[in-house]
Write an enzyme that holds these catalytic residues in place. Structure first.
Site, PDB file in Angstrom:
ATOM      1  N   ASP A  47      53.299  43.505  42.804  1.00  0.00           N
ATOM      2  CA  ASP A  47      51.862  43.290  42.730  1.00  0.00           C
ATOM      3  C   ASP A  47      51.515  42.036  43.530  1.00  0.00           C
ATOM      4  O   ASP A  47      51.981  40.955  43.221  1.00  0.00           O
ATOM      5  CB  ASP A  47      51.470  43.117  41.259  1.00  0.00           C
ATOM      6  N   THR A  81      45.320  44.192  45.909  1.00  0.00           N
ATOM      7  CA  THR A  81      45.554  42.761  46.084  1.00  0.00           C
ATOM      8  C   THR A  81      46.449  42.502  47.279  1.00  0.00           C
ATOM      9  O   THR A  81      46.325  41.482  47.928  1.00  0.00           O
ATOM     10  CB  THR A  81      46.203  42.170  44.831  1.00  0.00           C
ATOM     11  N   THR A  82      47.359  43.435  47.558  1.00  0.00           N
ATOM     12  CA  THR A  82      48.218  43.245  48.718  1.00  0.00           C
ATOM     13  C   THR A  82      47.456  43.586  49.990  1.00  0.00           C
ATOM     14  O   THR A  82      47.496  42.852  50.972  1.00  0.00           O
ATOM     15  CB  THR A  82      49.469  44.132  48.617  1.00  0.00           C
ATOM     16  N   ASP A  85      46.577  47.557  36.598  1.00  0.00           N
ATOM     17  CA  ASP A  85      45.916  47.835  37.876  1.00  0.00           C
ATOM     18  C   ASP A  85      45.209  49.174  37.815  1.00  0.00           C
ATOM     19  O   ASP A  85      44.049  49.302  38.194  1.00  0.00           O
ATOM     20  CB  ASP A  85      46.948  47.880  39.009  1.00  0.00           C
TER      21      ASP A  85
END
Lengths: 535, 527
Positions: B61, B94-95, B387
């Protein structure tokens, strides 16, 4: 160096512990000071104007600020040099007084210093330079007054105000949605402005930020926003037509200031004390209920029992609200801050149309909106944005825009931006110089040249040929005798600032010139610097 | 002359090209760091904390990785910040947001090297991001009207999100679970109502969604283990010795008998309280604070199940689930709202005993019990599930969805390319660069899966030349395919947030032309 001898040839010690002090005197001191001032101005020079760049500042704790607001950069820069500190002060006082033009004032001062250095090399005495600058600044300020234009607006037609705020915002990172932000700023100022007295109390405008969402979601709330939620999770989240009791006393048993002890030595006393306690809580809640409150806002915490009693009696409550917010709420809702339960009366309650709780994002971030207040004189600008630095920078930008709008309400005069005012002043000062006999003439000319440096920096930052552009604009101003031609920073295709709608406030510009001159005079008058040499 | 002494000692200043270089390098280093975790075949990272115990986290994550890094580079911190915000705001992507911002800056560096002014690049990026957003808006799918279709959309989104995580083996199972849980929330985004309980043991497949509520507590000794038609009082009150709250009160006695009397009175008081509680006609009492042995015994005598020390969230969600209010005073039994549920029983998961409330009235909250081989697995599973839940709850509010597998990037890149061709001036270079940065995302996804990215992306680009094409990269089979058929969907809100924050962040870094670092605050002991 600092030695004197008496009639017997024995040395006096004038400066104690000489070897630990460094000392600069005369022309060297002035040169060093000017160099330091210029160095600070050079840092800010590239931040000037709509195409100015930002600075990234890393604080002592590793926190990061990205900004192009002159006052903020200088404040965070952590300077050590005394003269540099003077420049920081300069930008700060422009910020307090006007709120905008903090970068311009430093660039201006830097240019004045640079010119002064040249005059010093010619052998002109610093005091004569300072006097010349003083005269020149008077000429410039008078000329500004002459070319200034009154412009008309009222509550229904605030378009000119919006245009001016847009000029301010266009140099910030938020210029992507400068239109909407300018409108928000103007509406906020108009909402709290006292148009009769031409005064605006900016304290009534609260600027809140919350990370997340996008810049376009920034909104103006006619009311108050507090970063709190209801004290009990099951209290109603939406209250219509709220009557708000604003308390600064905790929902807890009283704590008299005088030292006292309640001794329990018999069972009866224990029992009575217990009853008393329960009764106490009950009374407190009942009191609020009796005066007809439908919402309690308290500066302090609640006891668990009180909390439940409030919930039970269907009286929503908010706890731990800060003093500033409490005051704002009191102003907005027309309520009074009540320090004791005994003094609660129905008249002291504040009134608001809607109080609602709103949650954001995936984490449990909640905020309380208090809207449609009895007295709409307090507003909140609620900023959203991609990250923390963005929010901070937007806050600063909004602050600048608010200040500009306020200044315009105070004084309706404007001058044209984009360097137009500076160029016009420069021409006027240059023309006036010839009338002064004596050495000051040179200083006045130097002042005129220094004024050119602001449009020059603008042109440079916009990627234009600075000298070429400036001379073109200057000749245009003289030829047509119109002081509205400035630097076309945004590549619109016209030099006429009236068409581009680039305005600045008259007092802002005047203040810039006066403050910069003052500081430069001060720096020029220093001819001896004594400091501890350990640093 | 002391010109160079404007700043304090140890403070440094970097200007112009050097400043820009420092921020580019920092930002790219961060984006390269997380790059390899992107996509369904992304790799994980092991994070070892420097604190005591050297706790180890295994994760892919982006936000978790970046949060745990100690970074000194200012530009890198900006990227960490946007990743954190992305996590708070939409929960997923998020990445991607960091990788996209990194790619944008990489392209910008090339442009700066070829003498294009950063402001021009920013102007171009802005136009491009607006255009890209519009391109997405044109192609969104909205199945709000059709409940069944919408559910299947959600299911596909959940599977897409989960397939890049540790849960990918059982993604159908978990996707079902997440969608069910989110539907129970009925549109609210309050994810606290979904309780995730982690119990090591068993395999990930044994995880389940429980309609009721599970409280990780034990039932008091001697109290009923199973209650049907329970009436529950949820309370937050002291059940040890009830202190006198009036300030300054203290007990002063002069003989042993009086001590005994007062102790008796205290006990009496507690007894009274318990009696009052019992008078509510309940058969289950849940308290946030401790319950001492004495009241516990009294409850046991009355046949009431007393549960102590339920933490605050536990109490809140129990209140939500059973519909009872959280009480702290007990004088008016008739007006306190009690919670109800059909059955309370003790259940065993692994070797732990838990209390299970089922058949609740409100049904808004639910529990997910995660099982797995180790703590690390469970932690990662929780993050992944979180998530998925975030994305789903956001999608319920904003029902627009997109196809996945690099499809949105290609759609955007195509439109942005068109724009570049139409735009005159130096800005068009920047716009072109923006589209290249967008294509870098599917390229990275393919690279991470060990596929021939150049081949696949070229193929994809060709496919996208036809209007209304649904082609994307299917990493599992390693080929270009129709994303609609393969059921790979993503939420519009996530993609939009990625696009906007990445552009905003890169713009912010590009605008910087000077970095001033203050002297670090000295610690006392080093002086």
């Amino acid at each position: 160096m600092a030695l004197a001898f008496d009639e017997f040839g024995r040395p006096f010690i004038i400066l104690r512990e000489q070897d630990q002090k460094t000392r600069l005197r005369g022309i060297d001191a002035q040169k060093a000071n000017i160099a330091a001032g210029k160095a600070v101005a050079r840092i800010l020079r590239s931040s000037l104007g709509p195409k100015g760049m930002d600075k990234m500042l890393q604080g002592p704790d590793g926190d990061i600020t990205i900004t192009n607001d002159g006052a903020t950069i200088l404040e965070q820069m952590d300077v050590d040099n005394q003269i540099a500190k003077l420049m920081v002060e300069l930008s700060r006082s422009q910020d307090y007084e006007i709120g905008d033009g903090t970068t311009g004032v430093v660039v201006m001062a830097g240019a004045l210093l640079e010119q002064a250095e040249r005059q010093l090399d010619r052998g002109i005495h610093p005091i004569r330079i300072a006097e010349g600058y003083e005269m020149a600044s008077r000429v410039a300020v008078e000329h500004l007054e002459r070319i200034a234009q009154k412009f008309e607006f009222d509550i229904n037609n605030f378009e000119p105000l919006v245009q001016t705020c847009m000029t301010t915002l266009s140099s910030k990172i938020v210029n992507r949605c400068k239109r909407s932000l300018a409108e928000i700023a103007v509406k906020a100022v108009l909402a709290v402005a006292d148009l009769e007295r031409r005064d605006v109390n900016l304290d009534l405008i609260k600027v809140e930020g919350k990370v997340g969402g996008k810049l376009e979601d920034t909104e103006l709330i006619y009311g108050i926003l507090i970063d709190k939620d209801m004290s009990h999770p099951q209290m109603p989240k939406h209250i219509e037509d709220a009557h708000i009791a604003i308390l600064t006393c905790p929902f807890e048993p009283p704590k008299p200031k005088t030292k006292h002890k309640v001794d329990i030595d018999t069972v009866e006393k224990f029992e009575t004390l217990r009853k008393q306690e329960q009764q106490y809580f009950d009374e407190m809640v009942q009191k609020c209920k009796d005066v007809g409150a439908t919402l309690v806002i308290c500066q302090w915490g609640f006891d668990d029992e009180a909390n439940h009693l409030l919930m039970h009696r269907n009286l929503p409550a908010v706890r731990w609200v800060g003093g500033v917010e409490l005051e704002l709420i009191a102003i907005a809702t027309g309520g009074r801050i009540v320090p004791r339960f005994q003094e609660l009366t129905p008249e002291k309650l504040g009134k608001a149309g809607v109080v609602r709780e709103k949650s954001f994002g995936t984490t449990k971030e909640r905020m309380l909106y208090i809207e449609h207040c009895a007295n709409s004189k307090a507003v909140t600008v609620f900023i959203r944005g991609g990250n923390k630095m963005m929010i901070e920078e937007t806050k600063r930008s909004i602050h600048d825009a608010l200040c500009v709008a306020r200044n315009l309400i105070r004084n309706k005069s404007i001058v044209y931006g984009g360097g137009a005012a500076e160029i016009a002043c420069s021409l006027a000062v240059d023309a006036a110089a010839d009338k002064y006999p004596g050495v000051e003439q040179y200083a006045i000319r130097a002042f005129a040249e220094a004024l050119d440096s602001v449009p020059m920096a603008l042109a440079e930052n916009s990627g234009l040929q600075p000298i070429e552009t400036l001379s073109a604009v200057k000749s245009q101003q003289i030829k047509e005798n119109i002081p509205f031609y400035g630097i076309d920073c945004n590549d619109v295709g016209t030099n006429d600032m009236r068409e581009q709608n680039v305005f600045e406030t008259l007092i802002g510009k005047q203040q810039q010139i006066l403050l910069a001159t003052q500081v430069v005079k001060m720096i020029l008058k220093i001819d001896d610097v004594i400091s501890n040499s350990e640093y | 002359m002391p010109i160079d002494k404007i700043f304090k000692d140890d403070a440094s200043e970097e200007k112009g090209e050097r400043a820009r270089m420092a921020s580019f390098v920092g930002a790219m280093a961060i984006s390269d760091l997380v790059k390899s975790t992107l996509g369904p075949k992304g790799m994980d990272k092991i994070l070892q904390s420097t604190g005591r115990g050297h706790a180890v986290t295994v994760t892919n994550d982006g936000a978790t990785i970046l949060k745990s890094l100690h970074i000194d580079n200012p530009a890198a911190k900006v990227l960490v910040d946007i990743s954190k915000v992305q996590d708070d705001e939409v929960g997923d992507g998020t990445t991607s947001v960091v990788v996209l911002a990194g790619e944008l800056l990489r392209e910008a560096e090339k442009l700066v090297a070829s003498k294009i002014h950063p402001m021009t690049i920013i102007a171009g990026y802005r136009m491009a991001s607006e255009c890209a957003r519009n391109a997405l808006l044109k192609r969104v799918i909205d199945n709000k009207e059709n409940a069944e279709k919408f559910r299947s959309d959600l299911l596909k989104i959940a599977m897409t999100t989960l397939c890049s995580k540790i849960l990918s083996q059982d993604k159908e199972h978990f996707a079902e679970m997440a969608v069910d849980a989110v539907f129970r929330l009925k549109g609210s985004t309050n994810l606290e109502a979904i309780q995730i309980i982690k119990k090591p043991g068993g395999s990930l497949k044994d995880s389940f969604l429980d309609e009721g509520f599970i409280l990780d507590k034990k039932i008091g000794i001697g109290q009923p283990k199973r209650i049907e038609n329970a009436k529950i009082l949820v309370a937050n009150t002291a059940m040890d010795t009830d202190k006198v709250k009036i300030y300054g009160a203290r007990v002063r006695v002069d003989s042993m008998t009086k001590v005994a009397e007062i102790e008796g009175a205290e006990k009496e008081k507690m007894k009274d309280k318990v009696k009052k509680i019992i008078a509510h006609g309940i058969n289950c009492f849940v308290n946030r604070q401790l319950i001492y042995n004495f009241p516990e015994e009294l409850f046991a005598d009355a046949g009431i199940l007393a549960i102590e020390h339920a933490d605050f969230e536990g109490i809140e969600s129990l209140g939500l689930v059973t519909g009872g209010e959280i009480a702290s005073t007990f004088d008016n039994p008739e007006s306190v709202k009690l919670g109800h549920c059909k059955l309370i029983e003790e259940i065993m998961i692994g070797e732990d005993k838990l209390i299970h409330f089922s058949g609740c009235e409100m049904g808004q909250a639910c529990s997910i019990v995660l099982r797995g081989a180790s703590h690390h697995v469970l932690d990662e599973a929780e993050r992944s599930l979180h998530d998925a839940l975030c994305v789903l709850s956001q999608t319920v509010n904003d029902t627009r969805v997109l196809l996945g597998g690099g499809w949105p990037e290609m759609v955007m890149a195509k439109e942005v390319d068109e724009l570049a061709r139409k735009t005159a001036g130096k800005k068009s270079h920047a716009i072109e660069a923006f589209s290249r940065a967008l294509v870098a995302i599917p390229t990275t996804i393919a690279d991470n899966a060990g596929l021939d990215s150049a081949e696949l992306v070229a193929q994809l680009r060709a496919e996208h030349h036809n209007d209304g094409c649904n082609a994307g990269i299917d990493v599992i089979s390693g080929s270009v395919g129709d994303m609609e058929e393969r059921g790979i969907y993503e939420a519009f809100k996530v993609k939009q947030a990625v696009l906007l924050s990445a552009t905003e962040a890169s713009e912010m870094i590009l605008r910087v032309d000077e970095i001033i670092t203050c002297a670090p605050r000295r610690r006392e002991d080093r002086m």
